[in-house]
Design an enzyme around this catalytic site. Structure first.
Site, PDB file in Angstrom:
ATOM      1  N   HIS A  56      37.899  39.065  49.058  1.00 45.08           N
ATOM      2  CA  HIS A  56      37.474  37.691  48.793  1.00 45.08           C
ATOM      3  C   HIS A  56      37.297  36.974  50.123  1.00 45.08           C
ATOM      4  O   HIS A  56      37.990  37.278  51.113  1.00 45.08           O
ATOM      5  CB  HIS A  56      38.527  36.945  47.969  1.00 45.08           C
ATOM      6  CG  HIS A  56      38.580  37.358  46.538  1.00 45.08           C
ATOM      7  ND1 HIS A  56      39.040  36.511  45.548  1.00 45.08           N
ATOM      8  CD2 HIS A  56      38.253  38.504  45.915  1.00 45.08           C
ATOM      9  CE1 HIS A  56      38.980  37.126  44.375  1.00 45.08           C
ATOM     10  NE2 HIS A  56      38.509  38.336  44.580  1.00 45.08           N
ATOM     11  N   GLU A  67      38.269  34.087  51.086  1.00 45.85           N
ATOM     12  CA  GLU A  67      39.470  33.398  51.562  1.00 45.85           C
ATOM     13  C   GLU A  67      40.459  34.345  52.238  1.00 45.85           C
ATOM     14  O   GLU A  67      41.068  33.999  53.245  1.00 45.85           O
ATOM     15  CB  GLU A  67      40.179  32.683  50.407  1.00 45.85           C
ATOM     16  CG  GLU A  67      39.347  31.621  49.723  1.00 45.85           C
ATOM     17  CD  GLU A  67      38.692  32.135  48.458  1.00 45.85           C
ATOM     18  OE1 GLU A  67      38.038  33.207  48.502  1.00 45.85           O
ATOM     19  OE2 GLU A  67      38.824  31.468  47.415  1.00 45.85           O
ATOM     20  N   CYS A  69      41.115  31.557  43.405  1.00 43.60           N
ATOM     21  CA  CYS A  69      41.788  32.313  42.350  1.00 43.60           C
ATOM     22  C   CYS A  69      43.270  32.431  42.695  1.00 43.60           C
ATOM     23  O   CYS A  69      43.708  32.006  43.769  1.00 43.60           O
ATOM     24  CB  CYS A  69      41.158  33.705  42.224  1.00 43.60           C
ATOM     25  SG  CYS A  69      41.544  34.803  43.608  1.00 43.60           S
ATOM     26  N   CYS A 118      43.995  34.367  46.063  1.00 41.61           N
ATOM     27  CA  CYS A 118      43.676  33.605  47.269  1.00 41.61           C
ATOM     28  C   CYS A 118      44.605  32.402  47.439  1.00 41.61           C
ATOM     29  O   CYS A 118      45.045  32.103  48.552  1.00 41.61           O
ATOM     30  CB  CYS A 118      42.215  33.174  47.237  1.00 41.61           C
ATOM     31  SG  CYS A 118      41.102  34.613  47.300  1.00 41.61           S
TER      32      CYS A 118
END
Length: 159
Positions: free
Chosen positions: A61, A63, A91, A94
């Site tokens: 991801h 992040e 999410c 993260c």
């Protein structure tokens, strides 16, 4: 609006537009278009975008990559004075990493009704952990949402 608050809003928009540039890089790679930048002392110190598909790694991801880059840049795992701008509401994975890294603040664009942890599925940022991340949502929400909608529309049309 005072000059100071106007300047601050313009800075926030500038940084989110930089996160959108990262999201567009992901889009061009057929990745879900999510981008992020880390800001320390009003300077971008790290940039990242989604790479889950190309790396075949569920942890890629934007992040998480961003946090790793910011920690390397600052030479510490504590990001207490760092603000993260990300195009989609984080999410649970993260958000957990942001809490663990002691991120000062996260500002996101589009809501994530299914997986988001601020306004979406759960309210993880409201849990009383040993560190509290400040959270703001909805910055350039329309642009961030449009990029995601366009991507998924294109995916549906190509399948």
């Amino acid at each position: 609006m005072s000059k100071m608050s106007c300047d601050k809003k313009m800075n926030h928009e500038y940084f989110m537009k930089e996160a959108l540039k990262e999201a567009k890089k992901a889009y061009l790679k057929n990745e879900t278009p999510i981008g992020a930048v880390a800001v320390f002392e009003d300077k971008i110190i790290a940039r990242a975008h989604n790479l889950r598909e190309s790396k075949q790694d569920s942890t890629m991801h934007a992040e998480l990559q961003l946090i790793k880059k910011a920690c390397a840049k600052l030479g510490t795992w504590r990001l207490e004075d760092v603000t993260i701008y990300v195009t989609l509401e984080p999410c649970v994975m993260c958000a957990g990493a942001m809490i663990q890294a002691r991120v000062k603040k996260v500002i996101y664009g589009a809501k994530n009704d299914r997986f988001g942890v601020h306004q979406g599925a759960i309210r993880l940022f409201d849990v009383d952990f040993n560190h509290k991340v400040e959270v703001e949502g909805g910055l350039l929400e329309e642009e961030c949402s449009h990029l995601l909608s366009s991507f998924f529309k294109q995916l549906r049309n190509n399948s």
